[in-house]
Design a protein around this motif. Structure first.
Motif, PDB file in Angstrom:
ATOM      1  N   GLN A 164      21.524  -1.266 -22.396  1.00 42.29           N
ATOM      2  CA  GLN A 164      22.368  -2.411 -23.252  1.00 42.29           C
ATOM      3  C   GLN A 164      21.344  -3.377 -23.694  1.00 42.29           C
ATOM      4  O   GLN A 164      21.223  -3.878 -24.907  1.00 42.29           O
ATOM      5  N   ALA A 165      20.168  -3.646 -22.648  1.00 40.85           N
ATOM      6  CA  ALA A 165      19.280  -4.669 -22.989  1.00 40.85           C
ATOM      7  C   ALA A 165      18.207  -4.311 -24.119  1.00 40.85           C
ATOM      8  O   ALA A 165      17.804  -4.849 -25.080  1.00 40.85           O
ATOM      9  N   TYR A 166      17.905  -2.815 -23.983  1.00 41.44           N
ATOM     10  CA  TYR A 166      17.022  -2.231 -24.939  1.00 41.44           C
ATOM     11  C   TYR A 166      17.462  -1.736 -26.415  1.00 41.44           C
ATOM     12  O   TYR A 166      16.964  -1.262 -27.268  1.00 41.44           O
ATOM     13  N   ALA A 167      19.080  -1.826 -26.340  1.00 43.30           N
ATOM     14  CA  ALA A 167      19.688  -1.218 -27.601  1.00 43.30           C
ATOM     15  C   ALA A 167      19.594  -2.134 -28.748  1.00 43.30           C
ATOM     16  O   ALA A 167      19.044  -3.490 -28.658  1.00 43.30           O
ATOM     17  N   SER A 168      19.315  -1.663 -30.051  1.00 44.72           N
ATOM     18  CA  SER A 168      19.267  -2.281 -31.135  1.00 44.72           C
ATOM     19  C   SER A 168      20.635  -2.234 -31.559  1.00 44.72           C
ATOM     20  O   SER A 168      21.566  -1.398 -31.536  1.00 44.72           O
ATOM     21  N   GLU A 169      20.677  -3.277 -32.677  1.00 40.14           N
ATOM     22  CA  GLU A 169      21.831  -3.209 -33.540  1.00 40.14           C
ATOM     23  C   GLU A 169      21.606  -3.158 -35.087  1.00 40.14           C
ATOM     24  O   GLU A 169      20.557  -3.717 -35.473  1.00 40.14           O
ATOM     25  N   ASN A 170      22.510  -2.210 -35.768  1.00 39.19           N
ATOM     26  CA  ASN A 170      22.175  -2.425 -37.203  1.00 39.19           C
ATOM     27  C   ASN A 170      22.859  -3.403 -38.067  1.00 39.19           C
ATOM     28  O   ASN A 170      23.987  -3.529 -37.938  1.00 39.19           O
ATOM     29  N   VAL A 171      21.976  -4.064 -38.680  1.00 34.89           N
ATOM     30  CA  VAL A 171      22.473  -5.047 -39.657  1.00 34.89           C
ATOM     31  C   VAL A 171      22.058  -5.092 -40.940  1.00 34.89           C
ATOM     32  O   VAL A 171      21.107  -4.599 -41.425  1.00 34.89           O
TER      33      VAL A 171
ATOM     34  N   ILE B 126      20.166  -9.776 -18.966  1.00 33.93           N
ATOM     35  CA  ILE B 126      20.987  -8.554 -18.805  1.00 33.93           C
ATOM     36  C   ILE B 126      20.458  -7.848 -17.715  1.00 33.93           C
ATOM     37  O   ILE B 126      20.931  -7.321 -16.811  1.00 33.93           O
ATOM     38  N   ILE B 127      19.092  -7.458 -17.843  1.00 33.39           N
ATOM     39  CA  ILE B 127      18.288  -6.724 -16.866  1.00 33.39           C
ATOM     40  C   ILE B 127      18.447  -7.256 -15.477  1.00 33.39           C
ATOM     41  O   ILE B 127      18.710  -6.324 -14.626  1.00 33.39           O
ATOM     42  N   SER B 128      18.127  -8.388 -15.369  1.00 26.78           N
ATOM     43  CA  SER B 128      18.308  -9.142 -14.018  1.00 26.78           C
ATOM     44  C   SER B 128      19.579  -9.273 -13.402  1.00 26.78           C
ATOM     45  O   SER B 128      19.717  -9.274 -12.176  1.00 26.78           O
ATOM     46  N   ALA B 129      20.646  -8.703 -14.142  1.00 27.95           N
ATOM     47  CA  ALA B 129      21.789  -8.640 -13.182  1.00 27.95           C
ATOM     48  C   ALA B 129      21.933  -7.350 -12.432  1.00 27.95           C
ATOM     49  O   ALA B 129      22.707  -7.391 -11.522  1.00 27.95           O
ATOM     50  N   CYS B 130      21.231  -6.384 -12.674  1.00 23.91           N
ATOM     51  CA  CYS B 130      21.002  -5.382 -11.677  1.00 23.91           C
ATOM     52  C   CYS B 130      19.690  -5.204 -11.109  1.00 23.91           C
ATOM     53  O   CYS B 130      18.609  -5.065 -11.947  1.00 23.91           O
ATOM     54  N   PRO B 131      19.461  -5.161  -9.780  1.00 21.87           N
ATOM     55  CA  PRO B 131      18.050  -5.141  -9.323  1.00 21.87           C
ATOM     56  C   PRO B 131      17.473  -3.724  -9.549  1.00 21.87           C
ATOM     57  O   PRO B 131      16.125  -3.717  -9.560  1.00 21.87           O
ATOM     58  N   HIS B 132      18.162  -2.685  -9.692  1.00 18.08           N
ATOM     59  CA  HIS B 132      17.900  -1.319 -10.170  1.00 18.08           C
ATOM     60  C   HIS B 132      17.386  -1.249 -11.605  1.00 18.08           C
ATOM     61  O   HIS B 132      16.209  -0.657 -11.769  1.00 18.08           O
TER      62      HIS B 132
ATOM     63  N   SER C 179      19.077   5.751 -11.839  1.00 19.20           N
ATOM     64  CA  SER C 179      20.181   6.770 -11.230  1.00 19.20           C
ATOM     65  C   SER C 179      20.894   5.823 -10.055  1.00 19.20           C
ATOM     66  O   SER C 179      22.055   6.141  -9.848  1.00 19.20           O
ATOM     67  N   ALA C 180      20.176   4.665  -9.611  1.00 20.50           N
ATOM     68  CA  ALA C 180      20.820   3.930  -8.531  1.00 20.50           C
ATOM     69  C   ALA C 180      21.856   2.648  -9.299  1.00 20.50           C
ATOM     70  O   ALA C 180      22.365   1.915  -8.288  1.00 20.50           O
ATOM     71  N   CYS C 181      21.561   2.719 -10.522  1.00 21.97           N
ATOM     72  CA  CYS C 181      22.370   1.481 -11.183  1.00 21.97           C
ATOM     73  C   CYS C 181      24.065   1.862 -11.005  1.00 21.97           C
ATOM     74  O   CYS C 181      24.392   2.814 -11.293  1.00 21.97           O
ATOM     75  N   PRO C 182      24.633   0.635 -10.614  1.00 23.14           N
ATOM     76  CA  PRO C 182      26.170   0.800 -10.496  1.00 23.14           C
ATOM     77  C   PRO C 182      26.806   1.258 -11.854  1.00 23.14           C
ATOM     78  O   PRO C 182      27.756   1.945 -11.486  1.00 23.14           O
ATOM     79  N   MET C 183      26.406   0.805 -13.066  1.00 20.28           N
ATOM     80  CA  MET C 183      26.785   1.498 -14.248  1.00 20.28           C
ATOM     81  C   MET C 183      26.863   3.007 -14.592  1.00 20.28           C
ATOM     82  O   MET C 183      27.410   3.621 -14.952  1.00 20.28           O
TER      83      MET C 183
END
Length: 151
Positions: A85-92, A113-119, A63-67
């Motif tokens: 975004q980091a945990y999302a999968s893509e249908n291929v 991607i996760i490291s971009a936000c400390p939260h 909940s503290a994430c800026p996004m």
């Protein structure tokens, strides 16, 4: 036997393991069934509390994430965060051309991607802790179930 160092160490390790197994506990040293049941209940309550505490930490971190505060994109589970975004999968599409399968990004890319936000990084670390806590909770539940079935 001292000439062959590998064999010496293997035999020594086997003998040490055998001595440790014999020294673990004799049947007279084991606690009474009531004490084992009480210890199992304590472990169950402690493990459940730990899972609940870690889940709250995850929610607070996300909940503290800026996004999350300024949602730009929504997915089927709510606003997108760095973690989602980091945990999302893509249908291929399959190589054979028949059907689809899911692919996840490489762990190094996901961690970037996760490291971009400390939260989100704190939430990711808490998720890894919760996995261990859930295993502990499952083991505690199995012990309680086994005690219940044995009586």
């Amino acid at each position: 036997m001292h000439q062959d160092a590998d064999r010496y160490h293997r035999v020594r390790a086997k003998l040490a393991a055998r001595a440790r197994r014999r020294a673990v506990a004799s049947p007279a040293d084991l606690p009474a069934p009531e004490q084992r049941a009480l210890a199992a209940c304590r472990e169950l309550v402690a493990a459940a509390g730990e899972v609940k505490r870690i889940s709250k930490v995850i929610g607070d971190s996300l909940s503290a994430c800026p996004m999350m505060k300024d949602p730009v994109e929504f997915n089927d589970r709510g606003p997108a965060t760095h973690l989602s975004q980091a945990y999302a999968s893509e249908n291929v599409e399959n190589d054979s051309g028949h059907g689809m399968h899911k692919e996840w990004m490489e762990p190094s890319d996901a961690l970037e991607i996760i490291s971009a936000c400390p939260h989100c990084l704190a939430a990711h670390n808490a998720i890894q802790e919760r996995k261990v806590a859930r295993r502990r909770l499952g083991a505690a539940r199995r012990v309680v179930t086994m005690i219940g079935k044995s009586t």
